[in-house]
Every structure is written in structure tokens, then in C-alpha cells.
Design a protein around this motif. Sequence first.
Motif, PDB file in Angstrom:
ATOM      1  N   ASP A   1       4.767   0.612  14.179  1.00  0.00           N
ATOM      2  CA  ASP A   1       4.246  -0.264  13.126  1.00  0.00           C
ATOM      3  C   ASP A   1       5.018  -0.152  11.818  1.00  0.00           C
ATOM      4  O   ASP A   1       5.105  -1.106  11.055  1.00  0.00           O
ATOM      5  CB  ASP A   1       2.772   0.072  12.859  1.00  0.00           C
ATOM      6  N   LEU A   2       5.567   1.045  11.554  1.00  0.00           N
ATOM      7  CA  LEU A   2       6.203   1.290  10.267  1.00  0.00           C
ATOM      8  C   LEU A   2       7.397   2.214  10.463  1.00  0.00           C
ATOM      9  O   LEU A   2       7.287   3.241  11.136  1.00  0.00           O
ATOM     10  CB  LEU A   2       5.178   1.952   9.327  1.00  0.00           C
ATOM     11  N   MET A   3       8.533   1.828   9.889  1.00  0.00           N
ATOM     12  CA  MET A   3       9.721   2.694   9.880  1.00  0.00           C
ATOM     13  C   MET A   3       9.896   3.195   8.453  1.00  0.00           C
ATOM     14  O   MET A   3      10.035   2.397   7.527  1.00  0.00           O
ATOM     15  CB  MET A   3      10.962   1.916  10.321  1.00  0.00           C
ATOM     16  N   VAL A   4       9.888   4.510   8.291  1.00  0.00           N
ATOM     17  CA  VAL A   4       9.945   5.123   6.974  1.00  0.00           C
ATOM     18  C   VAL A   4      11.190   5.999   6.891  1.00  0.00           C
ATOM     19  O   VAL A   4      11.321   6.971   7.645  1.00  0.00           O
ATOM     20  CB  VAL A   4       8.682   5.982   6.716  1.00  0.00           C
ATOM     21  N   LEU A   5      12.105   5.656   5.992  1.00  0.00           N
ATOM     22  CA  LEU A   5      13.285   6.487   5.769  1.00  0.00           C
ATOM     23  C   LEU A   5      12.940   7.535   4.724  1.00  0.00           C
ATOM     24  O   LEU A   5      12.483   7.204   3.626  1.00  0.00           O
ATOM     25  CB  LEU A   5      14.474   5.647   5.301  1.00  0.00           C
ATOM     26  N   VAL A   6      13.147   8.805   5.071  1.00  0.00           N
ATOM     27  CA  VAL A   6      12.849   9.901   4.157  1.00  0.00           C
ATOM     28  C   VAL A   6      14.121  10.713   3.906  1.00  0.00           C
ATOM     29  O   VAL A   6      15.038  10.726   4.723  1.00  0.00           O
ATOM     30  CB  VAL A   6      11.717  10.819   4.690  1.00  0.00           C
ATOM     31  N   GLN A   7      14.131  11.389   2.775  1.00  0.00           N
ATOM     32  CA  GLN A   7      15.251  12.259   2.425  1.00  0.00           C
ATOM     33  C   GLN A   7      14.680  13.582   1.938  1.00  0.00           C
ATOM     34  O   GLN A   7      13.856  13.604   1.023  1.00  0.00           O
ATOM     35  CB  GLN A   7      16.100  11.600   1.346  1.00  0.00           C
ATOM     36  N   VAL A   8      15.117  14.658   2.569  1.00  0.00           N
ATOM     37  CA  VAL A   8      14.617  15.997   2.247  1.00  0.00           C
ATOM     38  C   VAL A   8      15.790  16.956   2.106  1.00  0.00           C
ATOM     39  O   VAL A   8      16.932  16.625   2.430  1.00  0.00           O
ATOM     40  CB  VAL A   8      13.633  16.489   3.335  1.00  0.00           C
ATOM     41  N   ARG A   9      15.493  18.183   1.677  1.00  0.00           N
ATOM     42  CA  ARG A   9      16.551  19.178   1.474  1.00  0.00           C
ATOM     43  C   ARG A   9      16.779  20.072   2.687  1.00  0.00           C
ATOM     44  O   ARG A   9      17.814  20.721   2.795  1.00  0.00           O
ATOM     45  CB  ARG A   9      16.210  20.035   0.264  1.00  0.00           C
ATOM     46  N   SER A  10      15.802  20.116   3.601  1.00  0.00           N
ATOM     47  CA  SER A  10      15.930  21.062   4.704  1.00  0.00           C
ATOM     48  C   SER A  10      15.103  20.603   5.904  1.00  0.00           C
ATOM     49  O   SER A  10      14.171  19.808   5.754  1.00  0.00           O
ATOM     50  CB  SER A  10      15.438  22.441   4.262  1.00  0.00           C
ATOM     51  N   PRO A  11      15.404  21.135   7.080  1.00  0.00           N
ATOM     52  CA  PRO A  11      14.576  20.835   8.256  1.00  0.00           C
ATOM     53  C   PRO A  11      13.123  21.271   8.064  1.00  0.00           C
ATOM     54  O   PRO A  11      12.203  20.591   8.523  1.00  0.00           O
ATOM     55  CB  PRO A  11      15.251  21.636   9.373  1.00  0.00           C
ATOM     56  N   GLY A  12      12.903  22.372   7.371  1.00  0.00           N
ATOM     57  CA  GLY A  12      11.542  22.827   7.106  1.00  0.00           C
ATOM     58  C   GLY A  12      10.761  21.834   6.261  1.00  0.00           C
ATOM     59  O   GLY A  12       9.579  21.565   6.517  1.00  0.00           O
ATOM     60  N   GLU A  13      11.421  21.288   5.255  1.00  0.00           N
ATOM     61  CA  GLU A  13      10.767  20.283   4.416  1.00  0.00           C
ATOM     62  C   GLU A  13      10.472  19.023   5.235  1.00  0.00           C
ATOM     63  O   GLU A  13       9.423  18.398   5.064  1.00  0.00           O
ATOM     64  CB  GLU A  13      11.639  19.932   3.204  1.00  0.00           C
ATOM     65  N   LEU A  14      11.363  18.666   6.154  1.00  0.00           N
ATOM     66  CA  LEU A  14      11.125  17.521   7.032  1.00  0.00           C
ATOM     67  C   LEU A  14       9.904  17.778   7.918  1.00  0.00           C
ATOM     68  O   LEU A  14       9.049  16.900   8.075  1.00  0.00           O
ATOM     69  CB  LEU A  14      12.359  17.225   7.893  1.00  0.00           C
ATOM     70  N   ALA A  15       9.806  18.962   8.478  1.00  0.00           N
ATOM     71  CA  ALA A  15       8.656  19.299   9.325  1.00  0.00           C
ATOM     72  C   ALA A  15       7.354  19.224   8.528  1.00  0.00           C
ATOM     73  O   ALA A  15       6.348  18.682   9.013  1.00  0.00           O
ATOM     74  CB  ALA A  15       8.837  20.689   9.932  1.00  0.00           C
ATOM     75  N   ASP A  16       7.369  19.749   7.310  1.00  0.00           N
ATOM     76  CA  ASP A  16       6.171  19.697   6.463  1.00  0.00           C
ATOM     77  C   ASP A  16       5.795  18.254   6.130  1.00  0.00           C
ATOM     78  O   ASP A  16       4.618  17.887   6.174  1.00  0.00           O
ATOM     79  CB  ASP A  16       6.387  20.482   5.166  1.00  0.00           C
ATOM     80  N   LEU A  17       6.797  17.444   5.802  1.00  0.00           N
ATOM     81  CA  LEU A  17       6.545  16.048   5.468  1.00  0.00           C
ATOM     82  C   LEU A  17       5.989  15.299   6.671  1.00  0.00           C
ATOM     83  O   LEU A  17       5.037  14.522   6.550  1.00  0.00           O
ATOM     84  CB  LEU A  17       7.823  15.380   4.969  1.00  0.00           C
ATOM     85  N   ARG A  18       6.552  15.550   7.840  1.00  0.00           N
ATOM     86  CA  ARG A  18       6.068  14.913   9.063  1.00  0.00           C
ATOM     87  C   ARG A  18       4.600  15.253   9.303  1.00  0.00           C
ATOM     88  O   ARG A  18       3.797  14.394   9.638  1.00  0.00           O
ATOM     89  CB  ARG A  18       6.903  15.353  10.263  1.00  0.00           C
ATOM     90  N   GLU A  19       4.239  16.508   9.119  1.00  0.00           N
ATOM     91  CA  GLU A  19       2.846  16.928   9.295  1.00  0.00           C
ATOM     92  C   GLU A  19       1.935  16.268   8.261  1.00  0.00           C
ATOM     93  O   GLU A  19       0.805  15.902   8.573  1.00  0.00           O
ATOM     94  CB  GLU A  19       2.732  18.452   9.234  1.00  0.00           C
ATOM     95  N   THR A  20       2.429  16.115   7.045  1.00  0.00           N
ATOM     96  CA  THR A  20       1.651  15.447   5.996  1.00  0.00           C
ATOM     97  C   THR A  20       1.357  14.003   6.391  1.00  0.00           C
ATOM     98  O   THR A  20       0.218  13.531   6.269  1.00  0.00           O
ATOM     99  CB  THR A  20       2.414  15.483   4.650  1.00  0.00           C
ATOM    100  N   VAL A  21       2.383  13.308   6.873  1.00  0.00           N
ATOM    101  CA  VAL A  21       2.202  11.910   7.284  1.00  0.00           C
ATOM    102  C   VAL A  21       1.282  11.827   8.493  1.00  0.00           C
ATOM    103  O   VAL A  21       0.388  10.977   8.560  1.00  0.00           O
ATOM    104  CB  VAL A  21       3.568  11.237   7.558  1.00  0.00           C
ATOM    105  N   MET A  22       1.467  12.721   9.445  1.00  0.00           N
ATOM    106  CA  MET A  22       0.644  12.708  10.657  1.00  0.00           C
ATOM    107  C   MET A  22      -0.837  12.918  10.340  1.00  0.00           C
ATOM    108  O   MET A  22      -1.710  12.367  11.021  1.00  0.00           O
ATOM    109  CB  MET A  22       1.154  13.787  11.631  1.00  0.00           C
ATOM    110  N   ALA A  23      -1.122  13.670   9.288  1.00  0.00           N
ATOM    111  CA  ALA A  23      -2.506  13.977   8.925  1.00  0.00           C
ATOM    112  C   ALA A  23      -3.174  12.860   8.112  1.00  0.00           C
ATOM    113  O   ALA A  23      -4.381  12.924   7.859  1.00  0.00           O
ATOM    114  CB  ALA A  23      -2.554  15.283   8.132  1.00  0.00           C
ATOM    115  N   MET A  24      -2.422  11.844   7.731  1.00  0.00           N
ATOM    116  CA  MET A  24      -2.991  10.769   6.910  1.00  0.00           C
ATOM    117  C   MET A  24      -3.961   9.918   7.713  1.00  0.00           C
ATOM    118  O   MET A  24      -3.735   9.641   8.898  1.00  0.00           O
ATOM    119  CB  MET A  24      -1.876   9.877   6.347  1.00  0.00           C
TER     120      MET A  24
END
Length: 146
Positions: free
Chosen positions: A102-125
Motif C-alpha cells: 500500500d505504501l513505499m517509504v524511503l528512509v535514511q538512517v545512520r546504521s543497520p541498528g537504527e533501521l531495525a529500530d525504525l522498522r519496529e516503530t513503523v510495524m507497531a503503528m
Amino acid sequence: MKTLDAIDRQLIALLQDNARLSTVALAKAVGLSRSTVQERLQRLEAGGTIAQYTVRLGQGGDPLQAWLLVRYADGFSCDDVMPALAPLPQLRCCHSVAGEIDLMVLVQVRSPGELADLRETVMAMKGVDAVTTVPVLRTLLDRMGA
């Protein structure tokens, strides 16, 4: 506004790749005189095709980019999910699309860990059913702007 021709599109592409190119360099690249290119650029600016010239800031190294492919939960839509997504500073752009995603979201982070945290944040919405993460390995062409 005059319709864009092939040279206008070529000038725009060159400027999207490097907004600091001089008029002389642009003229050489498209095979026209400096004054003709300057007139074209002024027309593109006046007509709103070129809104601004900008700079992309570096961070001393390549940031990690990824696409988050979001699927809404049943009964939810873009209007339900975007208010929670929009404030996240890591988001660069969002595209509402048709199909299984439904939605393609381009994100930019500093590290794989930050990407994992962001993914979990979005998944929990609320309203998000699934998130698939697609890391960008290499950017071969980017005309999206800053």
C-alpha cells in the motif's frame, strides 16, 4: 508555458545531477551557446519548472537507505497511517501505490541498528499490518532532489 523539449529535459537532468554546473558547462554538454542556455534556464525558472537550486549535505559517509514496503491492516488507509509516519525524521519520501503493497517509504538512517529500530516503530503503528524492509545497496541514479 512552452512544452519541454529534449534539450530542456537534458538541462534539467544535468542540473539534478549537479546543480553547481556553470552555464558554460551546461552549454557545452548540450551543444548550444552559453547565452541560449541562459535564456532556456531563465524560461524554465520563470515558468516554475525549476523551482530552486539546492545542496545535499553529506554526513562524512554514505547513510543507509532502505525502502519500507508497508501493507495496511484491514479497514485502514493512507489517511490513517500517514499522520503517524510523517513526523519521523528518517523518512525521505512516501509513495501510495497499488497492488500487494500500500505504501513505499524511503528512509535514511545512520546504521543497520537504527533501521531495525525504525522498522519496529513503523510495524507497531496502528493500521500497519506488515512491513517488508528492502535495503538500498547502491544508488545508480538519483534525480529526486534534496
